[in-house]
Motif scaffolding. Structure first.
Motif, PDB file in Angstrom:
ATOM      1  N   LYS A 124      -6.148  -1.489  -8.104  1.00 16.65           N
ATOM      2  CA  LYS A 124      -5.726  -1.527  -9.510  1.00 16.65           C
ATOM      3  C   LYS A 124      -4.384  -2.235  -9.684  1.00 16.65           C
ATOM      4  CE  LYS A 124      -8.186   2.658 -10.740  1.00 16.65           C
ATOM      5  NZ  LYS A 124      -8.096   4.050 -11.150  1.00 16.65           N
ATOM      6  N   SER A 125      -3.562  -2.211  -8.659  1.00 21.25           N
ATOM      7  CA  SER A 125      -2.236  -2.828  -8.736  1.00 21.25           C
ATOM      8  C   SER A 125      -2.280  -4.351  -8.589  1.00 21.25           C
ATOM      9  CB  SER A 125      -1.348  -2.251  -7.639  1.00 21.25           C
ATOM     10  OG  SER A 125      -1.856  -2.636  -6.372  1.00 21.25           O
ATOM     11  N   GLY A 126      -3.438  -4.887  -8.183  1.00 20.55           N
ATOM     12  CA  GLY A 126      -3.559  -6.323  -7.982  1.00 20.55           C
ATOM     13  C   GLY A 126      -3.307  -6.754  -6.550  1.00 20.55           C
ATOM     14  N   PHE A 127      -3.016  -5.809  -5.667  1.00 27.72           N
ATOM     15  CA  PHE A 127      -2.806  -6.097  -4.258  1.00 27.72           C
ATOM     16  C   PHE A 127      -4.054  -5.707  -3.479  1.00 27.72           C
ATOM     17  CE2 PHE A 127       1.514  -4.960  -5.814  1.00 27.72           C
ATOM     18  CZ  PHE A 127       2.087  -6.218  -5.672  1.00 27.72           C
ATOM     19  N   ARG A 128      -4.246  -6.307  -2.311  1.00 27.87           N
ATOM     20  CA  ARG A 128      -5.348  -5.921  -1.425  1.00 27.87           C
ATOM     21  C   ARG A 128      -4.953  -4.615  -0.743  1.00 27.87           C
ATOM     22  NH1 ARG A 128      -7.086 -10.983   2.362  1.00 27.87           N
ATOM     23  NH2 ARG A 128      -7.824 -12.386   0.741  1.00 27.87           N
ATOM     24  N   GLU A 129      -5.263  -3.532  -1.372  1.00 26.63           N
ATOM     25  CA  GLU A 129      -4.870  -2.240  -0.814  1.00 26.63           C
ATOM     26  C   GLU A 129      -6.045  -1.293  -0.625  1.00 26.63           C
ATOM     27  OE1 GLU A 129      -1.842  -1.185  -3.590  1.00 26.63           O
ATOM     28  OE2 GLU A 129      -3.278  -0.654  -5.137  1.00 26.63           O
ATOM     29  N   CYS A 173       0.843  -1.202   0.000  1.00 32.03           N
ATOM     30  CA  CYS A 173       0.000   0.000   0.000  1.00 32.03           C
ATOM     31  C   CYS A 173       0.876   1.250   0.000  1.00 32.03           C
ATOM     32  CB  CYS A 173      -0.898  -0.012   1.240  1.00 32.03           C
ATOM     33  SG  CYS A 173      -1.922   1.449   1.445  1.00 32.03           S
ATOM     34  N   THR A 174       0.484   2.228  -0.791  1.00 33.31           N
ATOM     35  CA  THR A 174       1.207   3.507  -0.840  1.00 33.31           C
ATOM     36  C   THR A 174       0.318   4.646  -0.358  1.00 33.31           C
ATOM     37  OG1 THR A 174       0.575   3.822  -3.146  1.00 33.31           O
ATOM     38  CG2 THR A 174       2.704   2.749  -2.726  1.00 33.31           C
ATOM     39  N   ASP A 175      -0.816   4.322   0.223  1.00 33.17           N
ATOM     40  CA  ASP A 175      -1.773   5.333   0.670  1.00 33.17           C
ATOM     41  C   ASP A 175      -1.708   5.464   2.193  1.00 33.17           C
ATOM     42  OD1 ASP A 175      -3.849   7.161   0.766  1.00 33.17           O
ATOM     43  OD2 ASP A 175      -5.414   5.738   0.226  1.00 33.17           O
ATOM     44  N   ALA A 176      -2.665   4.924   2.897  1.00 36.18           N
ATOM     45  CA  ALA A 176      -2.757   5.087   4.354  1.00 36.18           C
ATOM     46  C   ALA A 176      -1.791   4.190   5.127  1.00 36.18           C
ATOM     47  CB  ALA A 176      -4.184   4.814   4.807  1.00 36.18           C
ATOM     48  N   CYS A 177      -1.468   3.023   4.610  1.00 38.92           N
ATOM     49  CA  CYS A 177      -0.673   2.052   5.379  1.00 38.92           C
ATOM     50  C   CYS A 177       0.692   2.583   5.830  1.00 38.92           C
ATOM     51  CB  CYS A 177      -0.523   0.749   4.606  1.00 38.92           C
ATOM     52  SG  CYS A 177      -2.103  -0.113   4.367  1.00 38.92           S
TER      53      CYS A 177
END
Length: 179
Positions: free
Chosen positions: A132-137, A51-55
Motif C-alpha cells: 500500500k505504501s508503494g514500496f516492494r514490501e 519494510c516495517t514488518d518482517a524485514c
C-alpha cells in the motif's frame, strides 16, 4: 543465465549463451557478482529498506548471526539484497548496513541497478510485490544457504529462531569437507 537448482550460482548453463552476470554494490561501494563470492559458504536473504514488518526482524537476526559467526571464526558470509532496487539504491542499503553495524567481512548489504537486482530475484524465485505504501514490501521471507561452490544446500523460512538456524548452518558447512 539459468540455475540447476534455485540460487546455485547465477551462472549460465553449459552451452548457454554467455551473458554478463548481474552485479551488486555492497555497503562499501564495491561492485561484485555471485561468482566473486564463491569459495566460502554464503547465506542470502532479501529485504526492503522501507519494510516495517518482517524485514527489520530479519536484519536484526542477520546482525546477531554475523556477530556470532565472527566470534566463532566461521568462514561464512551473509548477504542481504534489496527487494526494491528502485527505492533502495546502494546508498540507502549502505545506510541500512551502518544501522546494523554490518561488517563487510561477514555481512554484505547490497543493492544495484534494478534490472540486475530483478534478475537475481528471478533466479532465486523471490516474489516481491508493491504494498500500500508503494514500496516492494510484500514478499517471501526465505533464507538461502549456499555452499562454497555456490550450490543451494538448504532453504530456511525466516522465524524467531533464524539467528540460531543461520549459525547452525554456518557451523555445519564449516564441518563439511565438500558439497
Amino acid at each position: 543465465m539459468t540455475l540447476a537448482i534455485a540460487a546455485s550460482a547465477l551462472l549460465p548453463a553449459p552451452g548457454a549463451a554467455v551473458q554478463t552476470p548481474p552485479r551488486l554494490i555492497d555497503q562499501t561501494g564495491k561492485s561484485f557478482t555471485f561468482e566473486s563470492l564463491r569459495g566460502r559458504p554464503l547465506i542470502v536473504t532479501f529485504v526492503s529498506a522501507h519494510c516495517t514488518d518482517a524485514c527489520p526482524l530479519v536484519n536484526g537476526q542477520f546482525a546477531e548471526a554475523a556477530r556470532q559467526i565472527a566470534n566463532r571464526h566461521l568462514d561464512t558470509r551473509l548477504l542481504t539484497i534489496t527487494l526494491d532496487p528502485v527505492n533502495d539504491p546502494p546508498s540507502l542499503m549502505a545506510k541500512l548496513a551502518r544501522r546494523f553495524d554490518a561488517n563487510p567481512r561477514y555481512w554484505l548489504v547490497a543493492g544495484g541497478r534494478p534490472a540486475e537486482v530483478d534478475a537475481i530475484l528471478n533466479e532465486f524465485g523471490v516474489v516481491a510485490k508493491l504494498g500500500k505504501s508503494g514500496f516492494r514490501e510484500q514478499h517471501t521471507t526465505f533464507v538461502y544457504i549456499l555452499g562454497p561452490s555456490g550450490r543451494l544446500q538448504n532453504t530456511i523460512l525466516a522465524s524467531t529462531g533464524l539467528t540460531g538456524d543461520i549459525v547452525d548452518a554456518a557451523r555445519s558447512l564449516q564441518r563439511k569437507t565438500g558439497e
